[in-house]
Design an enzyme around this catalytic site. Structure first.
Site, PDB file in Angstrom:
ATOM      1  N   ASP A 190       0.767  -0.841   0.130  1.00 25.25           N
ATOM      2  CA  ASP A 190       0.085  -0.320  -0.007  1.00 25.25           C
ATOM      3  C   ASP A 190       0.491   1.362   0.397  1.00 25.25           C
ATOM      4  O   ASP A 190       1.877   1.208   0.078  1.00 25.25           O
ATOM      5  CB  ASP A 190      -0.775  -0.512   1.128  1.00 25.25           C
ATOM      6  CG  ASP A 190      -2.100   0.158   0.902  1.00 25.25           C
ATOM      7  OD1 ASP A 190      -2.104   1.261  -0.044  1.00 25.25           O
ATOM      8  OD2 ASP A 190      -3.453  -0.012   1.752  1.00 25.25           O
ATOM      9  N   ASP A 251     -10.066   3.022  -3.576  1.00 25.82           N
ATOM     10  CA  ASP A 251     -10.523   2.642  -3.184  1.00 25.82           C
ATOM     11  C   ASP A 251     -12.043   2.823  -3.760  1.00 25.82           C
ATOM     12  O   ASP A 251     -12.472   4.106  -3.753  1.00 25.82           O
ATOM     13  CB  ASP A 251     -10.506   2.604  -1.627  1.00 25.82           C
ATOM     14  CG  ASP A 251      -9.535   1.678  -1.162  1.00 25.82           C
ATOM     15  OD1 ASP A 251      -8.481   1.860  -1.962  1.00 25.82           O
ATOM     16  OD2 ASP A 251      -9.644   1.208   0.453  1.00 25.82           O
TER      17      ASP A 251
END
Length: 701
Positions: A190, A251
Site C-alpha cells: 500500500d 478504493d
C-alpha cells in the site's frame, strides 16, 4: 572472447508483399538471433506473426481479500473460516486461488534484528501457520504491507489502535524475504506512508520489486507483487515489468460506506490504460464489491462484466460465510471468468458511444475473429444499443452472438447486433466467427554483423525503405526497430509479436512506440527454440506511415524476436490536433488522467494522451474515451486554462471547429490558444480572444 559472426537464415529474405520496412541492429547476443546459453542457434524455426500459436500469458489474479468485509479486524480464526467457506462455495473450481490477508494482521512490532513480530494470541503458530493452512486447501496465500515507515494502520486506524511502524520502508529486503519464508505467494504493498512522506513511487516500488525478486530467488517461492498506490504518479507508465498488477484509483468505497453504481463506475472510468496492460501485467481498478450490502444482483453482474472486459484482477471481498447462492453463482459464471482470464491478456476498450451514456466496450480475445462486448447503459431508462462489427475490427461477415448471463446463443448477424439494455445496467456478449479486418505484417531482415562494426552493419538491403544502423560497437546492440509502420487512422491497434523462447522462463524486452512511454513486454516460453509463438500488445499509433516500434534489451537473455502484425480497432480511432505554429500536438502530460490537468503542446507521437475523438454531434473533443477538453470552471476570460475533465455535456466542453483552423469554445466564444504564442514542448493551452494567429490554428490530419 570475440563475438562470432551472425549469419542470417536463408528464410530471412525480403518479401515484397509482407515487408514494408524493418531495421535490425544485431550481433550474436542481440535481440534477434540471440545466442542462448552462449551459442548462436542457426536452426531455429522462423517466427511468423500470423502463427496460430498464441502463447498464454499469466492471467490476472483471482481470489478473495479480507479488507472489504473485515477491515483490520482479522485474526487466524477469521481467515480460516473464510478459507473454509471459499472452498465450500466451489470458488477454487471456478479459478479463484488466492486468499489475501489485508491490513490489520500486524501492529508494527519488530525484534532487535528488525524482524516482524506477531501476536501469537491472534495468530497461533505465527503467520506461517495460516499460510500453511491456506496451502493445505490447494490455494495460494497473500499478505499486506505499506511502502512507507508508517502504514495505513497508523494513518487510518480501522478497528485497531493506530499502529506506528506498520510499513516496510527501511526493511524491504528483510520483509519480503520474511514473507516468502513464511510461505506467502503474493504481497500487496500500500501507499499510505509513501504518500504522506512524499516518496517517489517509481523508484520506491522498483526497490520493492527488486526485493521481491531477491526473496523469490532465495527461497525458490515466487512472490507476486501488487502495487497499491491508488493511481498516484501514473503507475501505468512504469508498472509493467515491475509488478503483476498496479492500482489505477483509490478504493471504490472507504470502510463503513456501501458500494454504489456511481462509485463502481468511477473506478472503472479511470482504468483506461490499454497500452499498459499486456503479457501478464494488469491494471487494477480495485477489489470486487460483488455481494456487499448496497448492490443489487444486476449491479453485481454489471460489476463483473466491466472488470472482466477490462481483464482486471478478480478479488472478491464479501463475507464468504454468509454468501448467498445468487452471489456465488455471479462470482462463478464460467463464461464471464473466461473473458477476464483470456490467454491473450489484453484490456477491453471503448469502441462506441453514439448517444451520451450508451457505451460499447470490446476486448480482443485469443484466436481469430473473437471479441467480448459489454453494452453499458448509464442512463435512467432502458435503451436499444448496437454493437457494430466494424468498430471491433471485424469485417461485415456474419458472426455469432452469445449472451454470457443467459449462457445461450442469440443468433448469427451480418454486420452488428442490437438489443435492449435496462437502465443503469449492462449486457455482456461474445462475438465469434467474424472475419478479422486486414492487417499489415512487418518482418525483420538480418545482415551479417560483427562486434565493432562501424556504421552500416545491418540493413534490409532488398526492402523498400531499408535503413542502415550502427552495430554493437556504437551502442545499437540488442535493439530491433520496425520503421515506417503505416496505419489509416490515429488510435489503438493490436500488435501480435512473433518470437521464440526455448528457455524455461519468461524473457523481457522494452518496447517503445514513437516517442511514447516505453513498456516492458514479457515473452513466456514457447516450448523450444524451434517452436514459434505470438504474444499481443495494444499500441497507440499515429495516422500515416511514420510510426516506429523499437524493441530493446540490455541483457543477453532476450527472446528471439522476428516479426510483428498490426491490426486495426476502428472503434478507437481519433485524430491528433497539430498546432500550425509549433507543428506539435495537443497533449496531456505524462498520460495523466486527473481532472483539471492542463493541456499542452508536445512532439507528436500518436499516444493515447494525444488521440482525440472528435464527436461532432456533441461538439466534444474526447481523450482516453471519457475525458473532455474543458474550459476550466466555465471560464470566459483570456487566460482561462484549458484542461481535461469528465465529460458532462456542458457548453464549456463544446468546441466549434472552424474553416480557418481555429477551435472556439462554445461557452466562452474564445479560441484555443498556445499561451504567449509558445511553440516549445510543455507550452500550456488557454482560451484567448481570437486574433488570427497561427498559435490559434490547428490541423486535424
Amino acid at each position: 572472447m570475440p563475438f562470432p559472426q551472425f549469419v542470417p537464415r536463408a528464410r530471412r529474405l525480403c518479401r515484397a508483399v509482407l515487408v514494408r520496412t524493418a531495421v535490425l541492429a544485431t550481433a550474436a547476443g542481440a535481440l534477434v538471433g540471440l545466442q542462448h546459453q552462449g551459442s548462436v542457434d542457426l536452426n531455429r524455426a522462423e517466427p511468423v506473426a500470423v502463427t496460430s500459436n498464441q502463447i498464454a500469458v499469466d492471467p490476472a489474479p483471482m481470489g478473495w481479500a479480507s479488507w472489504n468485509t473485515f477491515a483490520a479486524k482479522i485474526d487466524y480464526n477469521v481467515i480460516k473460516a473464510q478459507v473454509d467457506a471459499f472452498v465450500a462455495a466451489g470458488l477454487p473450481d471456478a479459478g479463484y486461488k488466492y486468499i489475501n490477508i489485508d491490513e490489520g494482521w500486524w501492529q508494527g512490532t519488530r525484534d532487535s534484528q528488525g524482524n516482524i513480530t506477531i501476536d501469537e494470541s491472534e495468530w497461533p503458530g505465527g503467520m506461517s501457520a495460516i499460510a500453511d493452512y491456506i496451502h493445505s486447501k490447494g490455494l495460494k496465500a497473500g499478505i499486506y504491507t505499506d511502502a512507507g515507515k508508517d502504514g495505513c494502520g497508523y494513518y487510518f486506524p480501522t478497528g485497531r489502535p493506530a499502529a506506528p511502524g506498520s510499513g516496510s520502508e527501511g526493511h524491504y529486503e528483510q520483509d519480503m524475504l520474511q514473507f516468502s519464508k513464511w510461505g506467502f505467494d503474493y504481497v500487496k504493498v500500500d501507499w499510505c506512508g509513501g504518500d504522506v512522506e512524499g516518496l517517489d513511487a517509481k523508484t520506491t516500488y522498483q526497490a520493492i520489486s527488486d526485493a521481491v525478486a531477491k526473496a523469490s530467488a532465495t527461497t525458490g517461492r515466487p512472490l507476486t507483487l501488487s502495487i497499491c498506490n491508488w493511481g498516484k504518479q501514473n503507475p501505468w507508465n512504469w508498472g509493467a515489468g515491475m509488478a503483476a498488477v498496479w492500482r489505477t484509483n483509490t478504493d471504490i468505497i472507504f470502510h463503513g460506506n456501501s458500494p454504489s453504481w456511481d462509485s463502481m463506475l468511477a473506478n472503472y472510468d479511470t482504468n483506461v490504460h490499454p497500452t499498459a496492460q499486456h503479457t501478464g501485467y494488469y491494471n487494477d481498478p480495485d477489489m470486487l464489491m460483488v455481494g456487499l450490502d448496497g448492490f443489487t444482483a444486476a449491479q453485481n453482474r454489471s460489476h463483473m462484466n466491466l472488470w472482466a472486459v477490462s481483464g482486471a484482477p478478480l478479488l472478491a471481498g464479501n463475507n464468504l460465510s454468509t454468501m448467498s447462492t445468487e452471489t456465488a453463482n455471479i462470482l462463478k459464471n464460467p463464461e464471464v471468468i473466461a473473458v477476464d482470464q483470456d490467454p491473450r491478456g489484453l484490456q477491453g476498450v471503448k469502441v462506441a458511444e453514439d448517444t451520451t451514456g450508451l457505451q460499447v466496450y470490446s476486448k480482443v480475445l485469443s484466436g481469430t475473429g473473437k471479441r467480448a462486448v459489454v453494452l453499458l447503459n448509464r442512463t435512467g431508462s432502458a435503451q436499444n444499443m448496437t454493437v457494430r462489427w466494424s468498430d471491433l475490427g471485424l469485417t461485415g461477415a456474419s458472426a455469432t452472438v452469445r449472451n454470457l448471463w443467459t449462457r445461450s446463443n442469440v443468433g448469427t448477424f451480418a454486420t452488428g447486433y442490437t438489443t435492449s439494455v435496462p437502465a443503469k445496467d449492462s449486457v455482456m456478449l461474445t462475438v465469434t466467427g467474424g472475419t478479422e479486418a486486414s492487417s499489415s505484417t512487418y518482418e525483420a531482415e538480418a545482415a551479417a554483423n560483427t562486434k565493432g562494426g562501424s556504421a552500416a552493419d545491418a540493413t534490409c538491403a532488398n526492402c523498400s525503405g531499408g535503413t542502415k544502423v550502427g552495430g554493437v560497437g556504437n551502442g545499437s546492440a540488442n535493439t530491433l526497430r520496425f520503421n515506417n509502420v503505416s496505419v489509416g487512422a490515429t488510435g489503438t491497434k493490436v500488435v501480435d509479436i512473433a518470437y521464440t523462447n526455448g528457455s524455461g522462463a519468461a524473457r523481457t524486452a522494452l518496447l517503445q512506440v514513437n516517442g511514447q512511454q516505453a513498456t516492458t513486454v514479457s515473452f513466456p516460453p514457447t516450448g523450444s527454440w524451434t517452436t514459434p509463438g505470438t504474444v499481443s500488445v495494444q499500441v497507440s499509433l499515429a495516422k500515416g506511415s511514420t510510426n516506429t516500434l523499437t524493441f530493446s534489451n540490455s541483457s543477453a537473455w532476450a527472446p528471439d524476436l522476428d516479426a510483428v502484425q498490426v491490426r486495426p480497432l476502428p472503434g478507437t480511432n481519433g485524430t491528433q490536433l497539430v498546432g500550425r505554429a509549433s507543428s506539435r500536438c495537443l497533449d496531456i502530460d505524462n498520460n495523466t488522467i486527473t481532472n483539471g490537468t492542463q493541456a499542452q503542446l508536445w512532439d507528436c507521437h500518436g499516444g493515447d494522451n494525444q488521440t482525440w475523438a472528435n464527436v461532432t454531434s456533441r461538439k466534444q473533443l474526447v481523450v482516453y474515451g471519457n475525458k473532455c477538453l474543458d474550459a476550466y470552471n466555465r471560464g470566459t476570460t483570456n487566460g482561462t486554462k484549458v484542461v481535461i475533465w469528465d465529460c458532462n455535456g456542458q457548453t464549456n466542453q463544446q468546441w466549434n471547429v472552424n474553416a480557418d483552423g481555429t477551435l472556439t469554445n462554445v461557452n466562452a466564444g474564445l479560441c484555443l490558444d498556445a499561451s504567449n504564442a509558445g511553440t516549445a514542448n510543455g507550452t500550456k493551452l488557454v482560451l484567448w480572444s481570437c486574433n488570427g494567429g497561427d498559435n490559434q490554428k490547428w490541423t486535424l490530419p
